[in-house]
Design a protein around this motif. Structure first.
Motif, PDB file in Angstrom:
ATOM      1  N   LYS A  91     -30.453  67.385 -40.851  1.00 15.66           N
ATOM      2  CA  LYS A  91     -29.898  65.949 -40.754  1.00 15.66           C
ATOM      3  C   LYS A  91     -30.948  64.934 -40.140  1.00 15.66           C
ATOM      4  O   LYS A  91     -31.112  63.799 -40.693  1.00 15.66           O
ATOM      5  CB  LYS A  91     -28.769  65.916 -40.123  1.00 15.66           C
ATOM      6  N   ASN A  92     -31.858  65.323 -39.285  1.00 13.27           N
ATOM      7  CA  ASN A  92     -32.777  64.819 -38.597  1.00 13.27           C
ATOM      8  C   ASN A  92     -34.012  64.607 -39.239  1.00 13.27           C
ATOM      9  O   ASN A  92     -35.195  64.096 -38.611  1.00 13.27           O
ATOM     10  CB  ASN A  92     -32.741  64.805 -37.099  1.00 13.27           C
ATOM     11  N   GLY A  93     -34.243  65.386 -40.243  1.00  7.92           N
ATOM     12  CA  GLY A  93     -35.343  65.291 -41.230  1.00  7.92           C
ATOM     13  C   GLY A  93     -36.405  66.374 -40.794  1.00  7.92           C
ATOM     14  O   GLY A  93     -37.671  66.307 -41.367  1.00  7.92           O
ATOM     15  N   SER A  94     -36.167  67.268 -39.905  1.00  8.76           N
ATOM     16  CA  SER A  94     -37.083  68.387 -39.469  1.00  8.76           C
ATOM     17  C   SER A  94     -36.381  69.746 -39.829  1.00  8.76           C
ATOM     18  O   SER A  94     -35.142  69.623 -39.498  1.00  8.76           O
ATOM     19  CB  SER A  94     -37.712  68.115 -38.050  1.00  8.76           C
ATOM     20  N   GLY A  95     -37.011  70.763 -39.798  1.00  8.40           N
ATOM     21  CA  GLY A  95     -36.463  72.021 -39.777  1.00  8.40           C
ATOM     22  C   GLY A  95     -36.415  72.647 -38.483  1.00  8.40           C
ATOM     23  O   GLY A  95     -36.851  72.138 -37.417  1.00  8.40           O
ATOM     24  N   ARG A  96     -35.663  73.760 -38.376  1.00  6.56           N
ATOM     25  CA  ARG A  96     -35.622  74.556 -36.863  1.00  6.56           C
ATOM     26  C   ARG A  96     -35.007  75.971 -37.118  1.00  6.56           C
ATOM     27  O   ARG A  96     -34.427  76.212 -38.175  1.00  6.56           O
ATOM     28  CB  ARG A  96     -34.572  73.659 -35.951  1.00  6.56           C
ATOM     29  N   GLN A  97     -35.099  76.717 -36.112  1.00  7.55           N
ATOM     30  CA  GLN A  97     -34.544  78.234 -36.178  1.00  7.55           C
ATOM     31  C   GLN A  97     -33.440  78.260 -35.417  1.00  7.55           C
ATOM     32  O   GLN A  97     -33.478  77.833 -34.182  1.00  7.55           O
ATOM     33  CB  GLN A  97     -35.916  79.061 -35.938  1.00  7.55           C
ATOM     34  N   VAL A  98     -32.433  78.722 -35.617  1.00 12.98           N
ATOM     35  CA  VAL A  98     -31.259  79.184 -35.152  1.00 12.98           C
ATOM     36  C   VAL A  98     -31.052  80.606 -34.736  1.00 12.98           C
ATOM     37  O   VAL A  98     -30.743  81.247 -35.691  1.00 12.98           O
ATOM     38  CB  VAL A  98     -29.973  78.364 -35.911  1.00 12.98           C
ATOM     39  N   PRO A  99     -30.879  80.745 -33.546  1.00 22.37           N
ATOM     40  CA  PRO A  99     -30.552  82.409 -33.435  1.00 22.37           C
ATOM     41  C   PRO A  99     -29.330  82.592 -33.485  1.00 22.37           C
ATOM     42  O   PRO A  99     -28.226  81.811 -33.363  1.00 22.37           O
ATOM     43  CB  PRO A  99     -30.907  82.699 -31.708  1.00 22.37           C
ATOM     44  N   LEU A 100     -29.020  83.975 -34.159  1.00 23.78           N
ATOM     45  CA  LEU A 100     -27.526  84.288 -34.462  1.00 23.78           C
ATOM     46  C   LEU A 100     -27.192  85.343 -33.228  1.00 23.78           C
ATOM     47  O   LEU A 100     -27.865  86.229 -32.759  1.00 23.78           O
ATOM     48  CB  LEU A 100     -27.769  85.088 -35.597  1.00 23.78           C
ATOM     49  N   VAL A 127     -33.304  53.747 -55.970  1.00 23.19           N
ATOM     50  CA  VAL A 127     -33.550  54.176 -54.564  1.00 23.19           C
ATOM     51  C   VAL A 127     -32.783  55.196 -54.218  1.00 23.19           C
ATOM     52  O   VAL A 127     -33.192  55.936 -53.453  1.00 23.19           O
ATOM     53  CB  VAL A 127     -33.218  52.578 -53.597  1.00 23.19           C
ATOM     54  N   SER A 128     -31.340  55.356 -54.336  1.00 18.53           N
ATOM     55  CA  SER A 128     -30.391  56.292 -53.741  1.00 18.53           C
ATOM     56  C   SER A 128     -30.924  57.794 -54.318  1.00 18.53           C
ATOM     57  O   SER A 128     -30.676  58.536 -53.316  1.00 18.53           O
ATOM     58  CB  SER A 128     -29.309  55.962 -54.176  1.00 18.53           C
ATOM     59  N   PRO A 129     -31.245  57.905 -55.452  1.00 18.56           N
ATOM     60  CA  PRO A 129     -31.696  59.252 -55.637  1.00 18.56           C
ATOM     61  C   PRO A 129     -32.985  59.990 -54.948  1.00 18.56           C
ATOM     62  O   PRO A 129     -33.228  61.108 -54.921  1.00 18.56           O
ATOM     63  CB  PRO A 129     -31.983  59.403 -57.158  1.00 18.56           C
ATOM     64  N   THR A 130     -33.620  59.177 -54.371  1.00 17.58           N
ATOM     65  CA  THR A 130     -34.745  59.650 -53.596  1.00 17.58           C
ATOM     66  C   THR A 130     -34.408  60.129 -52.113  1.00 17.58           C
ATOM     67  O   THR A 130     -35.253  60.698 -51.463  1.00 17.58           O
ATOM     68  CB  THR A 130     -35.944  58.533 -53.321  1.00 17.58           C
ATOM     69  N   LYS A 131     -33.219  59.780 -51.798  1.00 22.04           N
ATOM     70  CA  LYS A 131     -32.692  60.230 -50.511  1.00 22.04           C
ATOM     71  C   LYS A 131     -32.112  61.520 -50.439  1.00 22.04           C
ATOM     72  O   LYS A 131     -31.274  62.006 -51.232  1.00 22.04           O
ATOM     73  CB  LYS A 131     -31.653  59.351 -49.954  1.00 22.04           C
ATOM     74  N   ARG A 132     -31.824  62.420 -49.345  1.00 22.34           N
ATOM     75  CA  ARG A 132     -31.331  63.521 -49.115  1.00 22.34           C
ATOM     76  C   ARG A 132     -29.764  63.416 -49.225  1.00 22.34           C
ATOM     77  O   ARG A 132     -29.013  64.110 -49.699  1.00 22.34           O
ATOM     78  CB  ARG A 132     -31.634  64.094 -47.651  1.00 22.34           C
TER      79      ARG A 132
END
Length: 330
Positions: free
Chosen positions: A224-233, A72-77
């Motif tokens: 961490k919350n399972g989705s992507g996002r874009q971060v402005p610099l 089970v563990s290897p399937t997790k991020r």
């Protein structure tokens, strides 16, 4: 109804139910006999028949941990961190308990012992792993348990809200102390952390291909919350990254080739050189998010940058400077 009686110095429990052969077992204490009988009756009510408890008598919690760690563990991020926690749990005497004898009292005692040596948040994470191991064993591996005993105990209360921010000239002292260190990119890493409010794992996972030079944006494919996002610099963060890129190994895809463990070691040495006390690396996320608010961004804008999905969680990071707010109120 179960019958409990003392026979030849031991306590004997006998369960009779319609449609099943009588089941009988002897124990050293009446409490153990009562528990076995209650659990067996519960299982008969749940499954319609008395399950074969021999597997529960021969299977230890540690054996379930080992199987969970492999399957089970290897399937997790967060596989690496979870496996490390399971290794810690595996060394506890709880791991040698058979599943037939594992009780709420055992789990409660484990909780109380751990609270003496680790933080409540760590204890909660360990209990969560134990609970999921047993849940998987019941649902996927067919272990004939009537209930998950970990779910039946009270969890420790976590009070880990922090208000620590960079004070006075601490930021400059940190950056100056980087010059005396051996990690050439650590000053850039700190600037990115402060300017963006990104998490440690997000910063360490950045790749050069994730940075859009013309848009000045970092694309995080998984967070961490399972989705992507874009971060402005900010211009400051972008300039620092470009300066580091000009010096970095062109064949190195990761922006900051460093593990989380190495970062913590470098951070501790940095604090000593800068003579700063009580500051955690994660506090830079507090600092970054708070500065976004102080720049006038609203909650929706800040959450899109920081990745917080709940306002309740975002409020924990937004420790605004009162003097600044007074100035904005007029």
């Amino acid at each position: 109804m179960a019958t409990i009686r003392k026979l030849r110095g031991r306590w004997q429990a006998q369960v009779r139910r319609k449609g099943m052969k009588p089941r009988c077992k002897s124990f050293d204490t009446k409490q153990e006999a009562d528990k076995w009988a209650r659990d067996l009756e519960t299982q008969v009510d749940r499954f319609g028949a008395a399950p074969d408890t021999k597997i529960l008598e021969s299977t230890t919690l540690g054996e379930l941990m080992d199987r969970y760690k492999i399957e089970v563990s290897p399937t997790k991020r967060g596989a690496e961190q979870e496996i490390q926690r399971i290794e810690v749990l595996r060394r506890h005497e709880l791991a040698y308990r058979t599943m037939i004898g594992l009780s709420q009292q055992d789990i409660a005692s484990f909780r109380d012992e751990r609270l003496k040596v680790v933080a409540p948040s760590t204890t909660v994470r360990e209990l969560a792993i134990l609970s999921h191991i047993i849940e998987v064993a019941i649902r996927d591996w067919g272990l004939p348990l009537a209930k998950n005993v970990v779910k039946m105990i009270r969890r420790p209360v976590i009070r880990n809200e922090r208000t620590r921010r960079l004070d006075g000239n601490e930021e400059q002292r940190l950056l100056d102390a980087c010059d005396a260190g051996k990690i050439p990119f650590f000053k850039t890493l700190l600037i990115v952390a402060i300017e963006t409010g990104m998490r440690r794992g997000e910063i360490l996972g950045m790749r050069w291909d994730d940075i859009s030079h013309n848009r000045r944006v970092v694309t995080l494919t998984m967070t961490k919350n399972g989705s992507g996002r874009q971060v402005p610099l900010s211009q400051r963060a972008f300039d620092a990254l470009m300066a580091w890129k000009a010096r970095a190994d062109v064949d190195q895809q990761r922006v900051f080739p460093m593990t989380a463990g190495s970062l913590e070691q470098v951070w501790r040495r940095l604090l000593l050189r800068a003579d700063i006390i009580g500051l955690r690396f994660h506090d830079l996320r507090h600092e970054g998010v708070s500065r976004l608010f102080e720049r006038g961004l609203n909650v929706i804008e800040v959450s899109s940058i920081s990745g917080h999905k709940e306002l309740r969680m975002l409020k924990r990071y937004a420790h605004l400077d009162a003097a600044d707010l007074v100035g904005r109120l007029g």
